[in-house]
Design an enzyme around this catalytic site. Structure first.
Site, PDB file in Angstrom:
ATOM      1  N   HIS A  12       1.086   6.887  33.541  1.00 27.87           N
ATOM      2  CA  HIS A  12       1.292   7.673  32.110  1.00 27.87           C
ATOM      3  C   HIS A  12       1.273   6.432  31.261  1.00 27.87           C
ATOM      4  CE1 HIS A  12       5.673   7.847  32.842  1.00 27.87           C
ATOM      5  NE2 HIS A  12       5.558   6.702  32.304  1.00 27.87           N
ATOM      6  N   HIS A  59      11.271   7.904  27.413  1.00 27.88           N
ATOM      7  CA  HIS A  59      11.489   6.555  27.665  1.00 27.88           C
ATOM      8  C   HIS A  59      12.257   6.217  26.404  1.00 27.88           C
ATOM      9  CE1 HIS A  59       7.725   7.332  29.802  1.00 27.88           C
ATOM     10  NE2 HIS A  59       7.905   5.706  30.477  1.00 27.88           N
ATOM     11  N   HIS A 193       4.635  -1.444  38.396  1.00 25.07           N
ATOM     12  CA  HIS A 193       4.890  -2.498  37.279  1.00 25.07           C
ATOM     13  C   HIS A 193       6.098  -2.627  36.818  1.00 25.07           C
ATOM     14  CE1 HIS A 193       5.439   1.879  35.549  1.00 25.07           C
ATOM     15  NE2 HIS A 193       5.779   1.351  34.396  1.00 25.07           N
ATOM     16  N   GLU A 240       9.426   4.954  38.611  1.00 27.90           N
ATOM     17  CA  GLU A 240       9.105   6.120  38.250  1.00 27.90           C
ATOM     18  C   GLU A 240       8.474   6.862  39.186  1.00 27.90           C
ATOM     19  OE1 GLU A 240       8.136   5.064  33.419  1.00 27.90           O
ATOM     20  OE2 GLU A 240       6.437   4.996  34.871  1.00 27.90           O
TER      21      GLU A 240
HETATM   22  C1  DHB Z   1       4.127   0.658  30.039  1.00 25.46           C
HETATM   23  C2  DHB Z   1       5.130   1.580  29.746  1.00 25.46           C
HETATM   24  C3  DHB Z   1       5.297   2.626  30.634  1.00 25.46           C
HETATM   25  O1  DHB Z   1       6.179   3.764  30.329  1.00 25.46           O
HETATM   26  C4  DHB Z   1       4.602   2.866  31.692  1.00 25.46           C
HETATM   27  O2  DHB Z   1       4.919   3.856  32.534  1.00 25.46           O
HETATM   28  C5  DHB Z   1       3.796   1.780  32.351  1.00 25.46           C
HETATM   29  C6  DHB Z   1       3.261   0.810  31.199  1.00 25.46           C
HETATM   30  C7  DHB Z   1       3.857  -0.277  29.259  1.00 25.46           C
HETATM   31  O3  DHB Z   1       4.378  -0.565  28.102  1.00 25.46           O
HETATM   32  O4  DHB Z   1       2.967  -1.133  29.319  1.00 25.46           O
HETATM   33 FE    FE Z   2       6.596   4.794  31.907  1.00 24.98          FE
END
Ligand code: DHB
Ligand code: FE
Length: 284
Positions: A12, A59, A193, A240
């Site tokens: 997402h 978030h 990530h 996540e």
């Molecule tokens: C980013 C933020 C998110 O919530 C995520 O799931 C993936 C990437 C970002 O800020 O790049």
């Molecule tokens: Fe996220």
């Protein structure tokens, strides 16, 4: 009775929403990512649900460190796209399904899971980006959504095991709703990530693809992976992915039915700082 017909899984990443909103989806950087969802958009038109139960994480938009529900179910009639600092995304209001949401809250709490009931909540990229990826740009979302928010931001977070068991309880809840409804359950977030600290930018495509393999074929085994493995292997925000186990736990095979059909599998690196993964599993 209501039935869960399929589950959809997708990352997402907020930059995906910004790329769409700013008209950049045909730029060379973004085109392969959006092309990966062309099949899925058509699939969703051909398999239009009556309701989507959408598992996502907030978030620090609707909730803050003031109050951190582990699992929160939206029982409202509608949800406004949140302002995450650059103004709300120019996407439609998300309509809810209060009768089914209230029924699921009743049933799942009586199955001994503690849910927070949320009657007012703005929804951030965690919920609106999956809708955009699957529905494209539209005047109105084509179905009502029950938002289900999971805390994967502030430790302690729920284990994959608990998420998987919760999915099973959600399936039982849906199947005990009297009205004939075609319900899809979506799990969102991930893949690997890490957004901060010395490992910022971490992507582990090998681990992500093994996660997809196991989510399809060995969800019970996958649910036993401890949260620390997600953090080590998939980065601090890779946690996540436990939300995908909620959607997977709601599939028929987990309750003794047939294995799901893999209608779509897609993986792409990078989108912003993130690996993007996507699956569609159909109950047979
Ligand atoms: C980013 C933020 C998110 O919530 C995520 O799931 C993936 C990437 C970002 O800020 O790049
Ligand atoms: Fe996220």
């Amino acid at each position: 009775m209501a039935r869960i017909t399929a589950s959809v899984y997708t990352s997402h990443v907020p930059a995906i929403g910004a790329a769409l909103d700013l008209g950049k989806s045909n730029e060379p950087y973004w085109q392969p990512l959006f092309a990966g969802y062309d099949f899925s958009k058509q699939w969703l038109k051909d398999n239009k649900p009556d309701v989507v139960f959408l598992v996502f994480n907030d978030h620090a938009t609707a909730f803050s460190l003031d109050m951190i529900p582990t699992f929160a179910i939206g029982t409202a009639d509608s949800y406004q796209p949140a302002d995450e600092g650059w103004g709300p995304r120019p996407v439609p209001v998300v309509k809810g399904h209060a009768p089914l949401a209230s029924h699921i809250a009743q049933s799942v709490i009586q199955q001994d899971f503690d849910l927070t009931i949320v009657n007012r909540m703005d929804v951030d990229h965690g919920l609106t980006v999956p809708l955009s990826l699957m529905c494209g740009q539209t005047e109105a979302w084509p179905f009502p959504v029950i938002p289900f928010a999971v805390n994967v931001v502030q430790y302690p977070v729920p284990s994959g095991r608990r998420c998987f068991m919760l999915g099973q309880a959600i399936r039982r809840a849906v199947e005990s709703f009297d009205e004939d409804l075609n319900v899809q359950i979506w799990g969102t977030g991930g893949m690997s990530h890490q957004l901060q600290g010395p490992r910022a930018g971490l992507i582990n495509a090998d681990w992500d693809n093994k996660f997809l393999d196991r989510l399809i074929a060995d969800p019970d085994g996958l649910s036993k992976v401890p949260h620390i493995d997600y953090v080590r292997e998939a980065g601090s925000e890779g946690i996540e992915l436990v939300m995908w186990l909620i959607a997977r736990g709601a599939m028929a095979d987990v309750a003794g039915g047939k294995p799901p059909k893999v209608a779509r599998r897609f993986f792409h690196v990078p989108a912003s700082n993130t690996a993007v993964g996507h699956l569609i599993l159909e109950n047979q």
